[in-house]
Scaffold this motif. Structure first.
Motif, PDB file in Angstrom:
ATOM      1  N   ALA A  23       0.843  -1.189   0.000  1.00 34.05           N
ATOM      2  CA  ALA A  23       0.000   0.000   0.000  1.00 34.05           C
ATOM      3  C   ALA A  23       0.880   1.242   0.000  1.00 34.05           C
ATOM      4  N   ALA A  24       0.629   2.130  -0.934  1.00 38.91           N
ATOM      5  CA  ALA A  24       1.449   3.329  -1.084  1.00 38.91           C
ATOM      6  C   ALA A  24       0.678   4.574  -0.665  1.00 38.91           C
ATOM      7  N   SER A  25       1.398   5.530  -0.122  1.00 39.33           N
ATOM      8  CA  SER A  25       0.815   6.823   0.225  1.00 39.33           C
ATOM      9  C   SER A  25       1.886   7.895   0.087  1.00 39.33           C
ATOM     10  N   GLY A  26       1.433   9.141  -0.084  1.00 40.17           N
ATOM     11  CA  GLY A  26       2.370  10.248  -0.180  1.00 40.17           C
ATOM     12  C   GLY A  26       2.990  10.448  -1.544  1.00 40.17           C
ATOM     13  N   LEU A  27       2.505   9.721  -2.544  1.00 40.57           N
ATOM     14  CA  LEU A  27       2.999   9.895  -3.913  1.00 40.57           C
ATOM     15  C   LEU A  27       1.840   9.690  -4.875  1.00 40.57           C
ATOM     16  N   THR A  28       2.012  10.183  -6.092  1.00 37.84           N
ATOM     17  CA  THR A  28       0.986   9.965  -7.119  1.00 37.84           C
ATOM     18  C   THR A  28       1.221   8.584  -7.687  1.00 37.84           C
ATOM     19  N   PHE A  29       0.557   7.628  -7.070  1.00 39.30           N
ATOM     20  CA  PHE A  29       0.838   6.207  -7.316  1.00 39.30           C
ATOM     21  C   PHE A  29       0.751   5.855  -8.794  1.00 39.30           C
ATOM     22  N   SER A  30      -0.236   6.390  -9.471  1.00 42.28           N
ATOM     23  CA  SER A  30      -0.482   5.995 -10.862  1.00 42.28           C
ATOM     24  C   SER A  30       0.607   6.452 -11.815  1.00 42.28           C
TER      25      SER A  30
END
Length: 122
Positions: A23-30
């Motif tokens: 799970a990622a957060s703090g970045l524009t994952f796409s």
């Protein structure tokens, strides 16, 4: 602050399956290629699989091809690694990582998770 959090590791018998999540957060994952790497004791970190931003291109290490699959859900900011037919030599700490480019070299990846242990017993 960018965070990548892996989960789903554990102990499994040879031939079994596990599904890792990151799970990622703090970045524009796409906008990031996501990769999975692993590191066994006494060995260098090695590439396992990667998936580009829209899932158009997927790459695997030869050692896991046909046994592992990688997928991502950009709406959930999550990347997955489905591992089937596990072997004792798959035992390692598995890391997810984010990269602006497409590659297998861990040094090119910008962000890393803390890792999750996968142990395959014979």
């Amino acid at each position: 602050q960018v965070r990548l959090v892996e989960s789903g590791g554990g102990l499994v018998q040879a031939g079994g399956s596990l599904r890792l999540s990151c799970a990622a957060s703090g970045l524009t994952f796409s906008t990031y290629t996501m990769g999975w790497f692993r590191q066994a004791p006494g060995k260098e970190r090695e590439f396992v699989a990667s998936i580009t931003t829209s899932s158009r291109y997927i790459y695997f290490a030869d050692s896991v091809k046909s046994r592992f699959t990688i997928s991502r859900d950009n709406a959930k900011n999550t990347v997955y690694l489905q591992m089937n037919s596990l072997k004792p030599e798959d035992t390692a700490v598995y890391y997810c990582a984010a990269d602006r480019t497409v590659g297998r070299n861990p040094t090119s990846y910008d962000y890393w998770g803390q890792g999750t242990q996968v142990t395959v017993s014979s």
